[in-house]
Structure formats: structure tokens, C-alpha cells
Motif scaffolding. Structure first.
Motif, short mmCIF file in Angstrom:
data_model
loop_
_atom_site.label_atom_id
_atom_site.label_comp_id
_atom_site.label_asym_id
_atom_site.label_seq_id
_atom_site.Cartn_x
_atom_site.Cartn_y
_atom_site.Cartn_z
N GLN A 115 6.89 -24.19 31.13
CA GLN A 115 7.07 -25.48 31.00
C GLN A 115 6.21 -26.07 29.75
N GLY A 116 6.88 -26.93 29.02
CA GLY A 116 6.17 -27.37 28.13
C GLY A 116 5.96 -29.01 28.20
N MET A 117 5.02 -29.59 27.63
CA MET A 117 4.68 -30.92 27.83
C MET A 117 6.06 -32.07 27.76
N LEU B 63 10.06 -35.15 30.66
CA LEU B 63 11.37 -35.42 30.99
C LEU B 63 11.93 -35.31 32.43
N VAL B 64 11.31 -34.43 33.08
CA VAL B 64 11.50 -34.41 34.53
C VAL B 64 10.55 -35.10 35.52
N THR B 65 9.52 -35.84 35.01
CA THR B 65 8.63 -36.41 35.79
C THR B 65 8.61 -37.82 35.56
N GLU C 257 21.11 -33.23 37.54
CA GLU C 257 19.93 -32.86 38.44
C GLU C 257 19.63 -31.37 38.82
N LEU C 258 20.79 -30.49 38.66
CA LEU C 258 20.18 -29.26 39.11
C LEU C 258 19.46 -28.59 37.94
N ILE C 259 19.77 -28.90 36.61
CA ILE C 259 18.93 -28.12 35.53
C ILE C 259 17.60 -29.05 35.48
N LEU C 260 17.39 -30.50 35.59
CA LEU C 260 16.32 -31.05 35.71
C LEU C 260 15.29 -30.53 36.73
N GLU C 261 16.00 -30.22 37.86
CA GLU C 261 15.04 -29.53 38.94
C GLU C 261 14.59 -27.99 38.78
N ARG C 262 15.42 -27.24 37.72
CA ARG C 262 14.84 -25.96 37.56
C ARG C 262 13.73 -26.38 36.35
#
Length: 226
Positions: A62-64, A69-71, A100-105
Motif C-alpha cells: 500500500q502506498g500513501m 483513497l480508501v480512508t 467497494e470491492l476493489i477499495l476494500e482490497r
């Protein structure tokens, strides 16, 4: 046994740059694709970039930009200028495109991934630095500054990105390999390029070869893994 790793970082949703590097790389073939974070945001093709990496069975950290993007909730952030408004609009668009699925991944991506090397040493894949994935190791740092961000991490080889500027240096007994950027490599006013790094690992040690791929020509849409 020889293991060939293709190491990249900071794609930022630029599918054309990723495809150009993969097209160049498959002439030699590789065993693993390592990606040191910042995968899909804020570039023009986040979903297809993600799909291409999944098709290549890439190993991701995970990058910044991935974390932001997800938080972050763009509806709760108040833009102070046009640049921030554009960035928030882009964040909303990318989130909607990915779903949502990809964001969760993306949210569940690790910050550190470790690999045993054939010569008995260990490689660490991280976006920024071993001590702090959100702080970059840069080419202009002193040995003491690099050591401080390595901390007491046991890795012998650190593969990272974040700074967008590639370099390869040894600090005491740790080799730090910054693989630059696929999607946002500094151009210095010249033509657009993408960075990548080959690492060949065997019982005899590792061989590191940085490459620069020009992005002025169209690239194939469909590529296979070697």
C-alpha cells in the motif's frame, strides 16, 4: 536457480505507462512483478490499471495515495483552492469507478512484504521506508538519514518507491533500491518516461538493472506474463 523480479512503483493509474513497461519486460520474461505502492490514483485509468496488475499476479504494498483513497471521505474535506477541489473531484470519480470491492482490497494491502532470496538474504518491499511507509528514502539523503529510516529492520535489500526518483545505493550492510515511478517520473522538460528495475537473484547474489522506458509511442492493449 535464477529468479527474475520486475520491480515498479507509483503507477498512479497511468495504464499506458504500465503497459509500456510490461511490453518491454516481457521480451525478457520475469517470475514476479513487485509493486511498491501508489497504484491507481489520481491517473486517468484506475480500474484498468488494477485489472492489469491482477492479471499479472502482481505483489502489491500500500502506498500513501492508496491509503488516502480508501480512508479519506471526500465529502468531509473542504477544499481551499481549485487544485484541492480538482483533487477531491478526482478522488470521488476514482472511488466510484473502482467500486467497494476493489477499495476494500486496496485498504487491506500490506505496508511491508518480505521475500527470502536465493543467497539466504531477505528482500523487503515497501512504499516509503522500513521504519515509516509514509516517509520516502531519497537519493539526496545522507547515510545517517537513510539508516534512521531503516531502523532495526532485518532486511538486507529494501525495494521502495514514493520519491519518484530511482537510485541504488548501499548503506552499511543494507542495499536500498528505489525503483522510481511508472506514472509520474520527473521529465525535466524532456519526453515522458517510465522507470522500472530488474533484480535477478540467485545463490551467487543479486544483479540490479534499472531501466527507463520512453512513453512517446502507442503501446499494446493486451499483454501476457512471461
Amino acid at each position: 536457480m535464477l529468479m527474475r523480479l520486475l520491480c515498479i512503483s507509483d503507477i498512479h493509474g497511468h495504464l499506458d505507462a504500465l503497459a509500456a513497461v510490461l511490453a518491454t519486460a516481457e521480451r525478457r520474461s520475469f517470475h514476479k512483478l513487485l509493486v511498491a505502492g501508489d497504484v491507481v490514483f489520481p491517473g486517468p485509468e484506475p480500474l484498468e490499471t488494477w485489472r492489469r496488475l491482477m492479471a499479472a499476479r502482481a505483489v502489491l504494498v500500500q502506498g500513501m495515495c492508496d491509503k488516502a483513497l480508501v480512508t479519506l471521505d471526500p465529502t468531509q474535506i473542504h477544499a481551499k483552492n481549485d487544485h484541492e477541489r480538482h483533487r477531491l473531484d478526482r478522488m470521488r470519480s476514482v472511488r466510484a469507478e473502482l467500486g467497494e470491492l476493489i477499495l476494500e482490497r486496496l485498504k487491506r494491502l500490506p505496508t511491508h512484504v518480505r521475500f527470502p532470496l536465493e543467497d539466504g538474504r531477505e528482500l523487503l518491499l515497501v512504499h516509503g521506508s522500513p521504519l515509516d511507509p509514509g516517509e520516502a528514502l531519497t537519493s539526496d539523503m545522507s547515510d545517517d538519514e537513510v539508516n534512521a529510516l531503516i531502523g532495526d529492520d532485518p532486511a538486507d535489500v529494501v525495494v521502495c518507491g514514493m520519491s519518484h526518483v530511482p537510485f541504488d545505493r548501499e548503506v552499511e550492510d543494507v542495499r536500498v533500491i528505489n525503483v522510481g515511478s511508472i506514472g509520474e517520473a520527473p521529465t525535466g522538460g524532456g519526453e515522458r518516461v517510465a522507470h522500472a528495475t530488474w533484480i535477478e537473484t540467485s545463490a551467487a547474489g543479486i544483479v540490479v538493472e534499472p531501466i527507463v522506458v520512453p512513453l512517446s509511442e502507442p503501446v499494446p492493449r493486451a499483454l501476457s506474463m512471461g
